[in-house]
Design a protein around this motif. Structure first.
Motif, PDB file in Angstrom:
ATOM      1  N   GLU A 234       0.826  -1.208   0.000  1.00 45.36           N
ATOM      2  CA  GLU A 234       0.000   0.000   0.000  1.00 45.36           C
ATOM      3  C   GLU A 234       0.866   1.267   0.000  1.00 45.36           C
ATOM      4  N   THR A 235       1.891   1.256   0.813  1.00 42.49           N
ATOM      5  CA  THR A 235       2.785   2.415   0.893  1.00 42.49           C
ATOM      6  C   THR A 235       3.548   2.611  -0.408  1.00 42.49           C
ATOM      7  N   THR A 236       3.960   1.493  -1.020  1.00 38.83           N
ATOM      8  CA  THR A 236       4.711   1.573  -2.276  1.00 38.83           C
ATOM      9  C   THR A 236       3.852   2.154  -3.393  1.00 38.83           C
ATOM     10  N   VAL A 237       2.619   1.675  -3.507  1.00 37.44           N
ATOM     11  CA  VAL A 237       1.713   2.203  -4.527  1.00 37.44           C
ATOM     12  C   VAL A 237       1.468   3.696  -4.293  1.00 37.44           C
ATOM     13  N   ALA A 238       1.266   4.061  -3.038  1.00 36.63           N
ATOM     14  CA  ALA A 238       1.026   5.476  -2.715  1.00 36.63           C
ATOM     15  C   ALA A 238       2.242   6.336  -3.038  1.00 36.63           C
ATOM     16  N   ARG A 239       3.433   5.812  -2.778  1.00 38.93           N
ATOM     17  CA  ARG A 239       4.654   6.565  -3.063  1.00 38.93           C
ATOM     18  C   ARG A 239       4.857   6.732  -4.562  1.00 38.93           C
ATOM     19  N   VAL A 240       4.560   5.696  -5.340  1.00 43.49           N
ATOM     20  CA  VAL A 240       4.663   5.811  -6.799  1.00 43.49           C
ATOM     21  C   VAL A 240       3.715   6.899  -7.300  1.00 43.49           C
ATOM     22  N   ARG A 241       2.498   6.913  -6.785  1.00 42.20           N
ATOM     23  CA  ARG A 241       1.533   7.940  -7.203  1.00 42.20           C
ATOM     24  C   ARG A 241       1.994   9.337  -6.783  1.00 42.20           C
ATOM     25  N   GLU A 242       2.500   9.447  -5.570  1.00 41.86           N
ATOM     26  CA  GLU A 242       2.997  10.732  -5.088  1.00 41.86           C
ATOM     27  C   GLU A 242       4.116  11.262  -5.984  1.00 41.86           C
ATOM     28  N   LEU A 243       5.039  10.389  -6.351  1.00 36.91           N
ATOM     29  CA  LEU A 243       6.135  10.786  -7.224  1.00 36.91           C
ATOM     30  C   LEU A 243       5.616  11.197  -8.600  1.00 36.91           C
ATOM     31  N   LEU A 244       4.695  10.412  -9.153  1.00 37.15           N
ATOM     32  CA  LEU A 244       4.173  10.722 -10.485  1.00 37.15           C
ATOM     33  C   LEU A 244       3.433  12.054 -10.504  1.00 37.15           C
ATOM     34  N   ASP A 245       2.657  12.335  -9.466  1.00 38.56           N
ATOM     35  CA  ASP A 245       1.963  13.623  -9.396  1.00 38.56           C
ATOM     36  C   ASP A 245       2.958  14.780  -9.420  1.00 38.56           C
ATOM     37  N   ASP A 246       4.028  14.647  -8.645  1.00 37.69           N
ATOM     38  CA  ASP A 246       5.028  15.708  -8.579  1.00 37.69           C
ATOM     39  C   ASP A 246       5.790  15.827  -9.899  1.00 37.69           C
ATOM     40  N   ILE A 247       6.140  14.690 -10.475  1.00 39.04           N
ATOM     41  CA  ILE A 247       6.919  14.689 -11.724  1.00 39.04           C
ATOM     42  C   ILE A 247       6.131  15.333 -12.861  1.00 39.04           C
ATOM     43  N   VAL A 248       4.870  14.919 -13.012  1.00 40.86           N
ATOM     44  CA  VAL A 248       4.049  15.458 -14.107  1.00 40.86           C
ATOM     45  C   VAL A 248       3.836  16.953 -13.922  1.00 40.86           C
ATOM     46  N   ALA A 249       3.594  17.380 -12.688  1.00 40.58           N
ATOM     47  CA  ALA A 249       3.406  18.812 -12.429  1.00 40.58           C
ATOM     48  C   ALA A 249       4.648  19.596 -12.845  1.00 40.58           C
ATOM     49  N   ARG A 250       5.817  19.094 -12.502  1.00 34.47           N
ATOM     50  CA  ARG A 250       7.062  19.777 -12.866  1.00 34.47           C
ATOM     51  C   ARG A 250       7.258  19.808 -14.377  1.00 34.47           C
ATOM     52  N   GLN A 251       6.937  18.701 -15.038  1.00 32.53           N
ATOM     53  CA  GLN A 251       7.245  18.608 -16.461  1.00 32.53           C
ATOM     54  C   GLN A 251       6.201  19.272 -17.352  1.00 32.53           C
ATOM     55  N   LEU A 252       5.130  19.763 -16.754  1.00 33.66           N
ATOM     56  CA  LEU A 252       4.162  20.543 -17.520  1.00 33.66           C
ATOM     57  C   LEU A 252       4.541  22.019 -17.593  1.00 33.66           C
ATOM     58  N   ILE A 253       5.548  22.425 -16.821  1.00 33.12           N
ATOM     59  CA  ILE A 253       5.958  23.830 -16.819  1.00 33.12           C
ATOM     60  C   ILE A 253       6.567  24.189 -18.174  1.00 33.12           C
ATOM     61  N   SER A 254       6.011  25.226 -18.786  1.00 31.85           N
ATOM     62  CA  SER A 254       6.471  25.626 -20.110  1.00 31.85           C
ATOM     63  C   SER A 254       5.889  26.984 -20.445  1.00 31.85           C
TER      64      SER A 254
END
Length: 611
Positions: A234-254
């Protein structure tokens, strides 16, 4: 994004070499269609082609900073997604900024931390810093190798560039491919540092190359390490989602229009959905694009790699997310156009690609570029999460070679099998692959107490993340930058890669399927059809008309006794010709693709082969 090039020479006066610098820079006009610039001093010449993404008026390059002991100049390609935080930190340390660009953040970061600036960056980047205070050049490449960077040592210095063609534009660089280069081309192993062209090297991902009067040195600032994974499911799945949310937010900056590449598979659909959520909070809709082939959905036939066509799943996701979607539909005539093949081979600098999948990717990117300058891609999720079918094949799991080659042999052969008998004998590709595999195996980190099966799956994962993925990242970079499109790859964020690499295989497959962690981390954002879909690779046309066009083009090369025939197996090729255009299957088609690619390569680069 952009293209960089340069020439360091500790003997000659480079201020007299402006035409050569300009020629090197011009080879990458496609990588940077918005602006060009050079910075030339007696010992250092830097060239830059700009694709403006962040701070359009203020990010011009080359960028230089004056210091009491002399200037420090930089050319930079890529994006530092954490540049805002770094700029704040550097300001607290007393650094002043004249622009809002991430380029200046990296330059000021170098002035503050020296080469260690690389360890502070989150992003995809390749840059060169000339420090006149020490007469030293630094070549720095991102951790996963998303952005390319090559160099060519000379008698009194070095040449460098984002692509080999920039280096080959300098008279000091010879267009020679020796036996090792040919082995690299046809073995499909992606040896770290190997650049195919004799005398040329590729900066290894996660590495800094330093050049000064004392010579050349390499320093690894990042590599995958083995570490115990202590999080539960459960923690691993949540951490993957947390990372993906942050990564996508950063990579949408343009500061320019951006979009996502959508194939209808789990990877690209997850990125599309997460991007849709992020932009939706700001009242925007995400824009998505997909590639398809005329009549593919209606006439689709399942094959060993693809069970279903992409189209229905693409449209399910687009409707579910509410994206502004557009299908780029290609017909056989466009896909087989020799001009398109020439553009793809020229972009890659080598003639071993993926056939129609290269041409279609080029055409997809070209169409997208009419609407967007930045695109997010689902590339690399299979390497990170263990998505390829061969990851789950017991025979491949136990094969003492690179997994993708074991799988290819199971499907009936390899690229090297197409070589002429004389060249095949001289190169001994099998021995080369065996030696490469042993070298790669020795570089896999170990975790004490790891069982045999878990160790084997760690090996497979590491091989994909350090060898296989680099071929695909290079392909995506070259095809996109050939039309001035910046493609970002969220799944290559090093934080995500490190975390998932160390998750046990049982966690990566806990629901009995591939990519369990990604599927469950993104399931709430996706339509059920995509959550349940079986892995399907990038699409390839099934239209027999494409095969017939290839046959006609290959037959013309045979009649003209094209130079490419000296490299490939003439006897096998004649058997292919004897089959006739109506019986062109996948294997035959692939052989023809190689012949056509090699022919274009000879014509474009005119290489000298030394075996």
């Amino acid at each position: 994004m952009c293209g960089i090039s340069g020439w360091i020479d500790f003997q000659r006066d480079l201020t007299r070499e402006q035409p050569v610098i300009d020629a090197m820079c011009h080879t990458m006009a496609c990588r940077g269609p918005d602006a060009a610039g050079t910075w030339v001093r007696p010992r250092a010449a830097l060239g830059h082609r700009r694709l403006a993404i962040i701070d359009l008026p203020g990010g011009a390059q080359p960028m230089a900073a004056d210091t009491p002991d002399g200037p420090v100049a930089m050319v930079y390609s890529g994006e530092a997604y954490n540049f805002t935080e770094l700029r704040d930190e550097l300001r607290r340390r007393g650094r002043k900024f004249d622009t809002d660009s991430d380029t200046e953040v990296v330059l000021q970061g170098y002035l503050e931390w020296g080469p260690a600036v690389a360890e502070h960056l989150n992003g995809m980047y390749a840059f060169a810093v000339w420090d006149s205070r020490t007469e030293q050049l630094l070549l720095v490449r991102d951790r996963m190798g998303v952005k390319p960077l090559y160099y060519y040592p000379t008698e009194h210095g070095v040449l460098f560039g984002s692509e080999p063609k920039a280096i080959l534009a300098n008279p000091l660089a010879e267009k020679v491919v020796d036996a090792d280069g040919l082995r690299e081309m046809f073995a499909m192993t992606k040896t770290p540092g190997q650049a195919v062209w004799a005398g040329m090297r590729e900066v290894v991902p996660g590495t800094i190359v330093t050049v000064d009067r004392g010579g050349l040195r390499e320093h690894t600032y990042w590599q995958l390490e083995a570490a115990e994974h202590t999080d539960d499911r459960e923690t691993t799945v949540a951490r993957v989602r947390e990372l993906l949310d942050d990564i996508v937010a950063r990579q949408l900056i343009s500061d320019v229009p951006r979009c996502v590449l959508l194939s209808g598979g789990l990877d690209s659909s997850a990125i599309t959905a997460l991007a849709g959520q992020q932009l939706g909070r700001a009242g925007e809709k995400v824009r998505s694009f997909s590639v398809d082939f005329l009549g593919q959905t209606e006439n689709f036939v399942p094959d060993p790699l693809r069970d279903t066509p992409d189209g229905p799943y693409v449209h399910d996701v687009a409707q579910h997310v509410g994206s502004l979607h557009q299908d780029i539909v290609l017909d056989p005539t466009t896909l087989a156009d020799p001009a398109v093949r020439r553009a793809a081979v020229t972009a890659r600098d080598v003639p071993v690609g993926l056939g129609d999948m290269d041409q279609s990717l080029y055409l997809l990117f070209k169409a997208i570029r009419e609407h967007s300058t930045v695109a997010l891609s689902g590339e690399s999720a299979d390497e990170v999460f263990g998505g390829y079918r061969w990851f789950h094949d017991p025979e491949v799991q136990q094969a003492h070679t690179f997994p993708w080659l074991a799988n290819a042999r199971g499907q009936g052969g390899s690229v090297a099998d197409m070589l002429s008998p004389e060249l095949r004998s001289a190169l001994d590709v099998d021995r080369f692959v065996a030696d490469s595999y042993e070298t790669a195996l020795a570089g896999v980190p170990q975790l004490p107490g790891e069982g045999d099966f878990e160790r084997r799956m760690r090996v497979m994962s590491h091989l994909h993340l350090t060898r296989f993925v680099r071929t695909l990242l290079d392909r995506k970079d070259r095809m996109s930058m050939a039309v001035g499109l910046e493609v970002r790859v969220p799944f290559c964020d090093h934080r995500l890669v490190e975390y998932v690499f160390n998750a046990p295989w049982a966690l990566k497959t806990f629901d009995g399927r591939e990519k369990s962690l990604l599927r469950h981390a993104a399931a709430d954002t996706l339509p059920r059809s995509v959550v349940e879909r079986v892995k399907s690779p990038y699409p390839s046309t099934q239209d027999p008309a494409y095969g017939r066009k290839l046959f006609d083009q290959a037959a013309e090369l045979v009649r003209a006794q094209d130079p490419a025939l000296s490299v490939l197996d003439a006897g096998a090729l004649q058997q292919v010709m004897d089959i006739g255009p109506e019986a062109v299957n996948t294997g035959v088609r692939y052989f023809m693709e190689r012949l056509l690619d090699v022919s274009v390569w000879f014509d474009v680069h005119k290489p000298t082969l030394k075996v």
